[in-house]
Design a protein around this motif. Structure first.
Motif, PDB file in Angstrom:
ATOM      1  N   ASP A   1      67.271  63.494 -30.037  1.00 58.82           N
ATOM      2  CA  ASP A   1      66.612  62.293 -30.554  1.00 58.82           C
ATOM      3  C   ASP A   1      67.254  61.823 -31.858  1.00 58.82           C
ATOM      4  O   ASP A   1      67.493  60.627 -32.059  1.00 58.82           O
TER       5      ASP A   1
ATOM      6  N   GLY B   1      69.241  58.443 -32.403  1.00 60.09           N
ATOM      7  CA  GLY B   1      68.721  57.537 -33.418  1.00 60.09           C
ATOM      8  C   GLY B   1      69.803  57.061 -34.373  1.00 60.09           C
ATOM      9  O   GLY B   1      69.767  55.933 -34.868  1.00 60.09           O
TER      10      GLY B   1
ATOM     11  N   ASP C   1      50.985  58.966 -28.903  1.00 59.46           N
ATOM     12  CA  ASP C   1      51.348  58.892 -27.484  1.00 59.46           C
ATOM     13  C   ASP C   1      50.151  59.254 -26.604  1.00 59.46           C
ATOM     14  O   ASP C   1      49.954  58.674 -25.532  1.00 59.46           O
TER      15      ASP C   1
ATOM     16  N   ARG D   1      54.959  55.294 -35.897  1.00 62.18           N
ATOM     17  CA  ARG D   1      56.384  55.516 -36.108  1.00 62.18           C
ATOM     18  C   ARG D   1      56.946  54.567 -37.171  1.00 62.18           C
ATOM     19  O   ARG D   1      57.786  54.958 -37.991  1.00 62.18           O
TER      20      ARG D   1
ATOM     21  N   SER E   1      63.836  53.592 -34.789  1.00 60.85           N
ATOM     22  CA  SER E   1      64.442  53.319 -33.476  1.00 60.85           C
ATOM     23  C   SER E   1      63.422  53.474 -32.367  1.00 60.85           C
ATOM     24  O   SER E   1      63.366  52.662 -31.434  1.00 60.85           O
ATOM     25  N   GLN E   2      62.614  54.530 -32.446  1.00 60.50           N
ATOM     26  CA  GLN E   2      61.592  54.753 -31.420  1.00 60.50           C
ATOM     27  C   GLN E   2      60.577  53.619 -31.407  1.00 60.50           C
ATOM     28  O   GLN E   2      60.190  53.118 -30.346  1.00 60.50           O
TER      29      GLN E   2
ATOM     30  N   ILE F   1      59.841  51.020 -28.230  1.00 61.13           N
ATOM     31  CA  ILE F   1      58.557  50.979 -27.533  1.00 61.13           C
ATOM     32  C   ILE F   1      58.130  49.541 -27.284  1.00 61.13           C
ATOM     33  O   ILE F   1      57.670  49.176 -26.203  1.00 61.13           O
TER      34      ILE F   1
END
Length: 373
Positions: free
Chosen positions: A9, A13, A188, A200, A222-223, A227
């Motif tokens: 991850d 990222g 989540d 996040r 980035s996450q 999303i």
């Protein structure tokens, strides 16, 4: 999260391929070699990096070493185990008492009451010291962990854990980052994309503003952006967090592009609420921009944002006025007057009562003193 998944991850990222990460590790380690295949084995869990490579992974991925060491242990935990390692200021007997009192109570707080507490914490964080928030939140999180039976409760827990993480500086080992990771997992479980993005994004701007854990800040940003690209306060925080990461890495063009994107998002979602950590009103957006401009050494951007933030900053929030004056000190240091900038920032910090000092202000003071080194 297992170590391999975390490394993957973080690598993604930062936009690195496995081969690029291997090259950077080789450069960091000087006389040692690691290959793309080795990185692949680490990420798939068929091999595990030893202490030597963990140190270099932490350096290259820009995260605290403790974060990788903790992931290597692969301990499954949410509130209980994390609290055992992170809640230092709270007397254990008080926590135990709170937990059992709640368990024995005829009725527990319902979802609406937890949402009210969430709103109260958001307001209180803006004016109270980190130690006080941490003490109260520790007890409430211990109670809340007994009620994680619905998506709504996971939603509240995720936001409270994010706030709890902010009571630890990003440079304090892996504590802040670990709480943000747990909060993201809880988000989540809520099943709500808005909450998943907000948690996040809030972690990204917290770490980016502090200038600590840039790899984790980039990962969370980035996450969040992956999303959903729907304008929201979570997306705004993610974009601005990423802008601060770019500025601290010396990418002025990237930082300014992200600033423009952040301004476009703010125009859609800026908050009317003025005094909550869960809001981004006009003055707070300009606090973000004021520091960004100072980090870039861009006096025009910094001065404009400073003035606009000062104009609308509520008088009840003196800590943020201190932030703005310390940004001015950083701008002076960036312009070559390190002594004058340091004196200006120290004077601003000293006018704020010690109990109002935040961990973020202390990190900012360290950044100013280290300018030019």
């Amino acid at each position: 999260m297992p170590l391999g998944a975390l490394v993957k991850d973080l690598r993604e990222g930062l936009g690195y391929s496995q081969a690029r990460l291997a090259d950077l590790l080789c450069a960091s380690a000087a006389h040692s070699t690691v290959t793309r295949e080795t990185v692949s084995r680490w990420e798939h869990g068929t091999r595990c990096p030893g202490p030597f490579w963990l140190r270099h992974l932490a350096a290259v991925l820009e995260v605290p070493l403790e974060l990788l060491e903790d992931a290597k242990l692969n301990r499954r935990r949410f509130l209980t185990n994390a609290a055992a390692t992170a809640i230092a200021p709270v007397v254990a007997s008080d926590l135990i008492h709170s937990g059992f009192t709640s368990a024995l109570a005829a009725s527990r707080p319902g979802l609406d009451e937890w949402k009210d507490r969430l709103a109260t914490y958001g307001r209180d964080y803006m004016s109270l010291g980190a130690a006080e928030i941490q003490r109260r939140l520790s007890q409430d999180l211990l109670v809340l962990q007994q009620q994680l039976e619905s998506p709504g409760m996971w939603d509240v827990a995720a936001k409270l854990m994010t706030l709890y993480g902010k009571t630890f500086p990003g440079s304090d080992g892996a504590r802040a980052a670990n709480w943000y990771r747990i909060a993201a997992e809880a988000a989540d479980r809520s099943g709500d994309d808005g909450t998943r993005v907000w948690v996040r994004g809030r972690a990204a701007i917290a770490l980016g503003y502090e200038g600590a854990g840039l790899g984790m800040a980039e990962l969370f940003a980035s996450q969040a952006m992956a999303i959903s690209d729907k304008p929201s306060l979570g997306l705004l925080n993610a974009v601005m967090g990423r802008a601060h990461v770019a500025a601290l890495r010396g990418d002025s063009r990237g930082a300014l592009q992200l600033l423009q994107e952040g301004r476009r998002v703010f125009d859609v979602v800026g908050s009317e609420e003025q005094t909550s950590d869960y809001a981004v009103p006009w003055w707070r957006m300009n606090v973000f921009v004021s520091l960004l401009g100072a980090r870039l050494g861009d006096e025009r951007v910094a001065a404009s944002a400073h003035g606009q933030a000062r104009e609308e900053l509520p008088a009840s929030l003196p800590r943020f006025a201190t932030h703005l004056e310390m940004h001015r000190g950083l701008m002076m240091a960036k312009a070559g007057d390190l002594h004058g900038g340091t004196i200006h920032a120290e004077s601003a910090l000293n006018t704020l009562p010690p109990e109002k000092h935040s961990l973020t202000l202390r990190l900012l003071m360290s950044e100013i003193r280290g300018t030019g080194h």
